[in-house]
Design a protein around this motif. Structure first.
Motif, short mmCIF file in Angstrom:
data_model
loop_
_atom_site.label_atom_id
_atom_site.label_comp_id
_atom_site.label_asym_id
_atom_site.label_seq_id
_atom_site.Cartn_x
_atom_site.Cartn_y
_atom_site.Cartn_z
N UNK A 35 1.69 2.98 -11.53
CA UNK A 35 1.16 4.18 -10.87
C UNK A 35 -0.33 3.96 -10.66
N UNK A 36 -0.77 4.03 -9.42
CA UNK A 36 -2.15 3.66 -9.07
C UNK A 36 -3.08 4.88 -9.09
N UNK A 38 -5.65 7.41 -7.64
CA UNK A 38 -6.04 7.91 -6.33
C UNK A 38 -6.97 9.10 -6.49
N UNK A 43 -3.64 19.44 -1.86
CA UNK A 43 -2.37 19.23 -1.16
C UNK A 43 -2.43 19.71 0.30
N UNK A 47 -1.90 17.28 3.42
CA UNK A 47 -0.80 17.54 4.34
C UNK A 47 -1.32 17.55 5.80
N UNK A 50 -1.99 13.98 6.86
CA UNK A 50 -0.79 13.16 7.08
C UNK A 50 -0.03 13.54 8.35
N UNK A 51 -0.42 14.65 8.97
CA UNK A 51 0.34 15.10 10.14
C UNK A 51 0.39 14.04 11.23
N UNK A 52 1.55 13.85 11.81
CA UNK A 52 1.74 12.86 12.88
C UNK A 52 1.45 13.47 14.24
N UNK A 108 4.26 1.25 9.18
CA UNK A 108 4.13 2.39 8.27
C UNK A 108 4.79 3.64 8.86
N UNK A 109 5.03 3.60 10.16
CA UNK A 109 5.63 4.77 10.81
C UNK A 109 4.64 5.89 11.05
N UNK A 115 9.77 8.67 16.18
CA UNK A 115 10.20 7.50 15.42
C UNK A 115 10.44 6.27 16.31
N UNK A 144 1.97 -2.94 -0.63
CA UNK A 144 1.47 -1.62 -1.01
C UNK A 144 1.90 -1.21 -2.41
N UNK A 294 -5.13 2.21 1.59
CA UNK A 294 -4.27 1.85 0.46
C UNK A 294 -4.02 3.03 -0.47
N UNK A 297 -1.44 5.67 2.17
CA UNK A 297 -0.91 4.90 3.32
C UNK A 297 -0.26 5.75 4.40
N UNK A 298 0.06 6.98 4.08
CA UNK A 298 0.73 7.82 5.08
C UNK A 298 -0.24 8.59 5.96
#
Lengths: 369, 104
Positions: A35-36, A38, A43, A47, A50-52, A108-109, A115, A144, A294, A297-298
């Motif tokens: 467990x790294x 961060x 949150x 969030x 991270x939104x695409x 990573x998507x 998609x 990763x 790193x 990543x998302x």
């Protein structure tokens, strides 16, 4: 800035295979799949980060493809004259370097929200880079999970002690090409290496073989066209840009981790954020914010500058330029030629939480056994 | 024997989001869908031991924060590489504003 140095007498050299002694030790000590650290981010904020979104990547991809087609058209038009050189220079970087960041982000998507767009660009970029799309998806997942953990990470660019000739050759593109093409041919023949089998589930092996065969088939077709037309031009457009255009990928990519710690579970110790010019950042899709990438990543490439601004109080100061970063790393690499445990440990700002050292110290002392 | 355990208040989770819940040495992920329904799965990704509660919920998908592994959190189905093993799901009910999970 300070540096850490450790006594090296009687220590075995690092074993970079993924099925060897270092692997066993990393698993036994808990360094593998750990467990790294961060930085704390609320949150709600994370969030949002991270939104695409499809828009930035569609814009950048259309520009990328447009420039590729335009420079290719110029190169073909002026083929046989010196005027084709600047067109190939541009084409090569777009093909052999910009494809790396597209491969990476789409893998990573996170590039596109949709998609299938990620998947299409991922496949195209993988082909450009002579990377098996199945093998490299899994190797990057491992990278990763176990970033710069010796014996676990399949993507350590400069091992210790550093092979400086190999690193220099990488800038020519040949260094990587001479591994990439044979690997693709081997995979197409149905053989995966023990290292590859260590990070790819067995259920995916056949898919890796099939993917390699598709790549090889396209290269064979390209060579056939070159022979039929008695022209080098098809190869200058498909395949060889992987050599003559990869210098920018190497220039930016080497800085991600060189000279920094290995066998740690804190990306602030083993990754580097470097401020870069806007052109390089576009080619590299903001991967210069590498500590941030790193840790989270998302977070899509277009949100990394915002993430950087949010957490920089907890990170070492970024290098202000690529030149500065290389100037910082070079003496460390030279020192590692004799003392391979030497690494650069950058100071944290007063606002940062302390580094997590525990696994690093354990791994080093274990290596001395 | 299975029992219903209170995980959180219904309002603790935003719509289209996820929350971590630890109980008796185990960790779970509790989801609130865009349709305001609640679901629960094991808390760790089946690919690597990463908490899904740090990931991103998009419609009925939870995406692992580390490797982009995607699961349907309603069914637990793994949706492709790098995840190959399905997530275990748990019955959920909302009673008096509390989210309850049935855990064995």
């Amino acid at each position: 800035m300070s540096a850490a140095d450790f006594e090296m007498s009687n220590r075995p050299r690092r074993d970079y295979s993924l099925v060897g002694e270092s692997t066993r030790r990393a698993i036994e000590t808990g360094l593998a799949s750990a467990e790294w650290y961060h930085t704390e981010v609320a949150r709600k904020t994370m969030k949002e980060l991270m939104q695409r979104s499809d828009a930035p990547a569609i814009r950048d991809t259309m520009l990328w493809i447009g420039l590729i087609l335009g420079s290719a058209a110029g190169a073909i038009t002026f083929w046989g004259t010196w005027w084709c050189v600047p067109f190939f220079a541009v084409y090569g970087v777009l093909y052999g370097s910009a494809s790396d960041s597209r491969w990476h982000e789409c893998g990573h998507g996170t590039a596109f929200k949709t998609r299938w767009m990620n998947d299409v660009v991922y496949q195209i970029a993988s082909f450009m880079l002579m990377r098996n799309p199945v093998v490299w998806r899994w190797s990057h997942a491992r990278h990763h999970t176990d970033t710069i953990i010796v014996g676990r990470d399949a993507e350590i660019a400069v091992m210790r002690p550093p092979d400086l000739l190999r690193a220099a050759l990488a800038f020519t593109g040949y260094g990587d090409f001479r591994h990439a093409l044979p690997a693709l041919l081997r995979q197409a023949s149905g053989r995966l290496s023990d290292d590859e089998k260590s990070y790819i589930p067995e259920t995916e092996w056949q898919r890796a073989v099939v993917a390699a065969r598709w790549h090889v088939a396209i290269y064979v077709a390209t060579v056939a066209v070159a022979l039929y037309t008695r022209s080098f031009l098809p190869l200058m457009l498909i395949g060889l840009p992987r050599i003559y255009g990869s210098w920018h990928m190497v220039l930016t990519g080497l800085l991600q981790h060189i000279g920094l710690a290995d066998n740690v579970i804190d990306h602030r110790l083993n990754s580097r954020t470097v401020y870069m010019n806007p052109v390089s950042r576009w080619i590299y899709w903001n991967m210069n914010y590498h500590v941030e990438h790193h840790m989270f990543p998302m977070v899509p490439y277009h949100a990394l500058p915002r993430l950087h601004a949010l957490i920089k109080h907890d990170l070492p100061a970024p290098n202000p330029s690529m030149w500065h970063a290389y100037k910082e790393a070079w003496p460390v690499l030279l020192r590692q030629l004799r003392y391979e445990d030497f690494y650069l440990k950058r100071e944290l700002p007063a606002t940062a939480r302390p580094y997590r050292h525990e696994f690093h110290n354990m791994a080093v002392s274990a290596a001395a056994e | 024997m299975a029992e219903w355990i209170e995980a959180c208040a219904a309002g603790d989770i935003d719509e289209e989001d996820v929350m971590r819940f630890d109980h008796a040495g185990r960790t779970f992920a509790v989801y609130r869908s865009p349709d305001d329904e609640y679901f629960a799965t094991d808390g760790l990704c089946t690919h690597e031991r990463v908490h899904l509660a740090d990931g991103l919920v998009m419609d009925d998908i939870i995406e692992c924060p580390k490797h982009n592994g995607r699961f349907n959190y309603k069914t637990g189905a793994a949706k492709g590489a790098p995840v190959c093993v399905n997530l275990k799901t748990y019955p959920v009910k909302v009673t008096a504003g509390k989210v309850l999970i049935e855990i064995e």
